[in-house]
Design a protein around this motif. Sequence first.
Motif, PDB file in Angstrom:
ATOM      1  N   LEU A 171      26.722  56.291  49.005  1.00 53.10           N
ATOM      2  CA  LEU A 171      27.908  56.883  49.640  1.00 53.10           C
ATOM      3  C   LEU A 171      28.947  57.328  48.613  1.00 53.10           C
ATOM      4  O   LEU A 171      29.408  58.471  48.625  1.00 53.10           O
ATOM      5  CB  LEU A 171      28.509  55.868  50.617  1.00 53.10           C
ATOM      6  CG  LEU A 171      29.719  56.283  51.443  1.00 53.10           C
ATOM      7  CD1 LEU A 171      29.390  57.447  52.360  1.00 53.10           C
ATOM      8  CD2 LEU A 171      30.225  55.093  52.276  1.00 53.10           C
ATOM      9  N   VAL A 172      29.307  56.405  47.710  1.00 52.94           N
ATOM     10  CA  VAL A 172      30.349  56.710  46.721  1.00 52.94           C
ATOM     11  C   VAL A 172      29.893  57.819  45.776  1.00 52.94           C
ATOM     12  O   VAL A 172      30.638  58.763  45.486  1.00 52.94           O
ATOM     13  CB  VAL A 172      30.720  55.445  45.923  1.00 52.94           C
ATOM     14  CG1 VAL A 172      31.599  55.795  44.736  1.00 52.94           C
ATOM     15  CG2 VAL A 172      31.435  54.448  46.822  1.00 52.94           C
ATOM     16  N   GLY A 191      32.298  52.398  42.721  1.00 55.95           N
ATOM     17  CA  GLY A 191      32.567  51.959  44.086  1.00 55.95           C
ATOM     18  C   GLY A 191      32.346  50.462  44.232  1.00 55.95           C
ATOM     19  O   GLY A 191      32.151  49.760  43.236  1.00 55.95           O
ATOM     20  N   GLY A 226      32.154  49.750  51.468  1.00 58.62           N
ATOM     21  CA  GLY A 226      31.165  49.294  50.498  1.00 58.62           C
ATOM     22  C   GLY A 226      29.980  50.207  50.395  1.00 58.62           C
ATOM     23  O   GLY A 226      30.023  51.360  50.798  1.00 58.62           O
ATOM     24  N   VAL A 272      30.536  52.882  57.893  1.00 54.67           N
ATOM     25  CA  VAL A 272      30.612  52.422  56.509  1.00 54.67           C
ATOM     26  C   VAL A 272      31.428  53.454  55.742  1.00 54.67           C
ATOM     27  O   VAL A 272      31.059  54.630  55.707  1.00 54.67           O
ATOM     28  CB  VAL A 272      29.216  52.273  55.868  1.00 54.67           C
ATOM     29  CG1 VAL A 272      29.333  51.768  54.437  1.00 54.67           C
ATOM     30  CG2 VAL A 272      28.344  51.332  56.693  1.00 54.67           C
ATOM     31  N   VAL A 273      32.538  53.025  55.165  1.00 51.18           N
ATOM     32  CA  VAL A 273      33.430  53.948  54.455  1.00 51.18           C
ATOM     33  C   VAL A 273      33.545  53.514  52.998  1.00 51.18           C
ATOM     34  O   VAL A 273      33.256  52.370  52.651  1.00 51.18           O
ATOM     35  CB  VAL A 273      34.833  53.984  55.106  1.00 51.18           C
ATOM     36  CG1 VAL A 273      34.735  54.490  56.534  1.00 51.18           C
ATOM     37  CG2 VAL A 273      35.476  52.604  55.095  1.00 51.18           C
ATOM     38  N   SER A 274      33.953  54.457  52.143  1.00 56.11           N
ATOM     39  CA  SER A 274      34.011  54.107  50.725  1.00 56.11           C
ATOM     40  C   SER A 274      35.358  53.501  50.343  1.00 56.11           C
ATOM     41  O   SER A 274      35.456  52.768  49.371  1.00 56.11           O
ATOM     42  CB  SER A 274      33.696  55.319  49.853  1.00 56.11           C
ATOM     43  OG  SER A 274      34.584  56.366  50.138  1.00 56.11           O
TER      44      SER A 274
END
Lengths: 241, 241
Positions: A131-132, B62, B129, B152-154
């Motif tokens: 994701l990152v 991240g 995460g 799910v977010v960064s």
Amino acid sequence: MMDKGHSLEILAFDLDDTLWQNEIYYREAKDIFASQLSEYLPEAEAKERLDALEVDNIRLYGYGIKSFTLSMVEAALLCSDGQISGRELAIVLEAGKAMLAQEVELFEGTEAVLRELSTEYDLMMVTKGDLVEQQHKIERSGIADYFQHIEVVSEKTPDTYRKLLERHGILPEVFMMVGNSLRSDVLPVAEIGGHAVHIPDPRPWFHELPSDDLISDNEYVELEHLGQLPAYLRDRRQPSS
Amino acid sequence: MMDKGHSLEILAFDLDDTLWQNEIYYREAKDIFASQLSEYLPEAEAKERLDALEVDNIRLYGYGIKSFTLSMVEAALLCSDGQISGRELAIVLEAGKAMLAQEVELFEGTEAVLRELSTEYDLMMVTKGDLVEQQHKIERSGIADYFQHIEVVSEKTPDTYRKLLERHGILPEVFMMVGNSLRSDVLPVAEIGGHAVHIPDPRPWFHELPSDDLISDNEYVELEHLGQLPAYLRDRRQPSS
């Protein structure tokens, strides 16, 4: 070609190795990895062992550069039987870190194609990976503003695409996925009744459509270059008799 | 407390250290890391240098276990001036890998609370995460079926929450976020006009609501344990005179 009465509305794009360079950086890092281990084993063998370990680790690690870097460190310890020096290992680790900071290199003509298509379709990014890492690349790419939707998924299976379309309220018939991977971008989308365009290996501009017998609904189309996409979509809407 | 005429509809939960153990595994891995470096520097100093490197690396890496493991490897090389042995480094790497395979340990009573609340609210997971790591934990947690939405977010900034709510067509007034982190779960949600419940440090069941002066709309509520949430929500809807 058949037309079921649904016009295409959403054009979705894979990112890595479809809109920009990716695999080439992995190959460069593998060269560095193998050269650091050259006193322990032949470079080709080191790369083979790394490849095998990467595959083993995907279930636990997923895709992306951090996963790859951890596999490089683990493979370096295994390949050298723990004898690799700290200095050599730091070089391997640094090769992974450099990949994370790598500038995004768009394939030639990518932005022009997106600019043109964004006037007629809603564009979506559908990328598999970390994701990152993917968000950083998207931010640095300079092309995010052409896209209405950005989706980072952990796997690209038929079920992934089915849920993604449901979530956005999009019918498969109006959805087209464009990507370099048959396995991730093309076949799963064809399986759920969407349209798919395969661009297997980005090469220099080559303004020619594939022969008609490759084009059929419910299967997929193969183009040689992203630059062919606008012409293909125009022909698709107004088939020449 | 004030009621603006909006009923709560969506209850969103942080996951790590809100619904299940998390930080404890990082602490255990740090102990292993420091003990492998004990011949080079005091364990407390090794942990400090690791912590500092982790913070430095967050921009590039991240959050998550893979990022933490890469930082452990890098810190081990730095702290030992490259002198750490392959065998010691393999132990550090293995400590990170073991975290990825760690079973999910729900806090006591978590499932009962979710079962009860899921009959009255739509539940949402909002976790920061690594996508793959969080998805694996969610799958193994056995509680995913209580949730309508999984996000799910960064990063968890006000902007993250604003976009998330927009995407789902949810008004902040009907949204409540529950989590252990003031910085990530509580303050950004309060900032955009949503409701937030802070559960700072999960301790054994303690069936008591906080004093009324801690409860105010547009700010946040602090509970001592997740088990207090259903009673708090009941009281919120039918305030005793």
